[in-house]
Write a protein that holds these residues in place. Structure first.
Motif, PDB file in Angstrom:
ATOM      1  N   CYS A 211       0.826  -1.221   0.000  1.00 34.23           N
ATOM      2  CA  CYS A 211       0.000   0.000   0.000  1.00 34.23           C
ATOM      3  C   CYS A 211       0.856   1.266   0.000  1.00 34.23           C
ATOM      4  N   PRO A 212       1.751   1.437  -0.963  1.00 33.96           N
ATOM      5  CA  PRO A 212       2.595   2.635  -0.989  1.00 33.96           C
ATOM      6  C   PRO A 212       1.797   3.858  -1.438  1.00 33.96           C
ATOM      7  N   TYR A 213       2.106   4.999  -0.885  1.00 33.00           N
ATOM      8  CA  TYR A 213       1.472   6.234  -1.337  1.00 33.00           C
ATOM      9  C   TYR A 213       2.505   7.350  -1.505  1.00 33.00           C
ATOM     10  N   GLY A 214       3.250   7.647  -0.470  1.00 37.72           N
ATOM     11  CA  GLY A 214       4.285   8.677  -0.573  1.00 37.72           C
ATOM     12  C   GLY A 214       5.585   8.108  -1.109  1.00 37.72           C
ATOM     13  N   ILE A 215       6.324   8.928  -1.861  1.00 36.70           N
ATOM     14  CA  ILE A 215       7.610   8.511  -2.418  1.00 36.70           C
ATOM     15  C   ILE A 215       8.487   9.737  -2.618  1.00 36.70           C
ATOM     16  N   ASP A 216       9.785   9.584  -2.363  1.00 34.58           N
ATOM     17  CA  ASP A 216      10.725  10.675  -2.604  1.00 34.58           C
ATOM     18  C   ASP A 216      12.083  10.090  -2.945  1.00 34.58           C
ATOM     19  N   ILE A 217      12.905  10.864  -3.656  1.00 32.86           N
ATOM     20  CA  ILE A 217      14.255  10.462  -4.044  1.00 32.86           C
ATOM     21  C   ILE A 217      15.220  11.592  -3.736  1.00 32.86           C
ATOM     22  N   ASN A 218      16.352  11.246  -3.139  1.00 30.76           N
ATOM     23  CA  ASN A 218      17.470  12.172  -3.036  1.00 30.76           C
ATOM     24  C   ASN A 218      18.291  11.997  -4.311  1.00 30.76           C
ATOM     25  N   MET A 225      12.795   6.857  -0.726  1.00 30.88           N
ATOM     26  CA  MET A 225      12.014   6.600   0.466  1.00 30.88           C
ATOM     27  C   MET A 225      10.568   6.353   0.062  1.00 30.88           C
ATOM     28  N   VAL A 226       9.970   5.277   0.605  1.00 27.89           N
ATOM     29  CA  VAL A 226       8.611   4.887   0.243  1.00 27.89           C
ATOM     30  C   VAL A 226       7.816   4.616   1.509  1.00 27.89           C
ATOM     31  N   SER A 227       6.618   5.191   1.612  1.00 31.10           N
ATOM     32  CA  SER A 227       5.742   4.880   2.748  1.00 31.10           C
ATOM     33  C   SER A 227       4.987   3.595   2.448  1.00 31.10           C
ATOM     34  N   CYS A 228       4.908   2.713   3.437  1.00 26.87           N
ATOM     35  CA  CYS A 228       4.244   1.425   3.277  1.00 26.87           C
ATOM     36  C   CYS A 228       3.505   1.058   4.555  1.00 26.87           C
ATOM     37  N   GLU A 229       2.632   0.065   4.431  1.00 26.13           N
ATOM     38  CA  GLU A 229       1.971  -0.491   5.596  1.00 26.13           C
ATOM     39  C   GLU A 229       2.670  -1.780   6.011  1.00 26.13           C
ATOM     40  N   ILE A 230       2.727  -2.011   7.310  1.00 21.79           N
ATOM     41  CA  ILE A 230       3.203  -3.289   7.835  1.00 21.79           C
ATOM     42  C   ILE A 230       2.140  -3.818   8.791  1.00 21.79           C
ATOM     43  N   SER A 231       2.041  -5.130   8.881  1.00 20.66           N
ATOM     44  CA  SER A 231       1.009  -5.755   9.703  1.00 20.66           C
ATOM     45  C   SER A 231       1.603  -6.395  10.945  1.00 20.66           C
ATOM     46  N   ASP A 232       0.881  -6.268  12.058  1.00 19.99           N
ATOM     47  CA  ASP A 232       1.232  -6.952  13.303  1.00 19.99           C
ATOM     48  C   ASP A 232       0.144  -7.985  13.556  1.00 19.99           C
TER      49      ASP A 232
END
Length: 247
Positions: A211-218, A225-232
């Motif tokens: 479920c990525p939504y945000g992304i950025d590159i240096n 950098m990628v925002s993702c979901e992780i499950s517990d």
């Protein structure tokens, strides 16, 4: 120290620090982390939901303030809001090349000249995610599975609707003009060629993408950098985090 963040956007700052926009319905926070992912401090907080942020120059970033129809300029070092720019539409995505801002909504976008604060409205360009690179505007339309490129004057250059791009969110370009897209709906990071004619999968669920939504590159270091979901599974809940990849 642990944080439960709702990561909607973030930027890798020129000094390598990570700036995360933690957005909730009633309040949003800009939070600063070092390059090891350790919390440094909260920069500023905004009332209501904020959807995007971008680096402008020196210590200044911009943050869109959604239905308030404002975009705030923030000094990250001084932890203060420098000014708020009023617009004629909702503020969703934001991008900058240091000289101008492009602020998007789904109906239209506005270019703000940072030198004199003059506004140019682009009636035909609406987007969820937005990027600015070498005089062109790039955007995603989540509901239409679409990625596009326009000239800064509003002239369309290309549209990409590939079968592997599903519910695209954030996007960013590298130094070569390759367009990296967070394909939220099928857990992939896609790469589109500079002319919009070809598309391939860069990362998938096998690489930790969920479920990525945000992304950025240096663009200097090649870090993405990628925002993702992780499950517990122990508590049957999902949490948002950010992964850093070398491209």
């Amino acid at each position: 120290m642990k944080f439960l963040l709702n990561i909607h956007a973030y930027k890798i700052l020129p000094d390598g620090k990570y700036l995360i926009l933690d957005s909730h319905s009633s309040i949003s926070h800009l939070v600063l982390f070092n390059d090891d992912g350790m919390y440094i401090r909260e920069v500023v907080a905004f009332r209501g939901y904020s959807s995007d942020t971008c680096f402008i120059r020196t210590n200044t970033v911009a943050v869109t303030l959604g239905i308030e129809k404002q975009t705030a300029l923030v000094d990250v070092e001084k932890n203060e809001i420098l000014k708020r720019i009023n617009l004629s539409h909702v503020c969703d995505g934001v991008a900058s090349d240091g000289q101008m801002l492009v602020i998007s909504s789904m109906k239209k976008s506005t270019i703000v000249n940072l030198n004199d604060e003059s506004h140019t409205i682009l009636e035909r360009i609406g987007a969820d995610g937005i990027a600015l690179f070498k005089g062109n505007i790039y955007g995603t339309i989540y509901k239409e599975n679409k990625v596009f490129c326009y000239k800064i004057t509003g002239e369309p250059l290309w549209i990409c609707q590939h079968h592997d791009i599903f519910k695209p969110g954030g996007l960013i370009l590298d130094n070569n003009g390759l367009v990296y897209i967070a394909s939220y709906g099928n857990n992939r990071i896609m790469v589109v060629s500079p002319d919009g004619k070809s598309c391939k999968t860069l990362l998938s669920e096998a690489d930790g993408i969920q479920c990525p939504y945000g992304i950025d590159i240096n663009r200097e270091t090649g870090l993405m950098m990628v925002s993702c979901e992780i499950s517990d599974d122990s508590i049957n809940e999902s949490f948002q985090t950010a992964f850093v990849y070398k491209i």
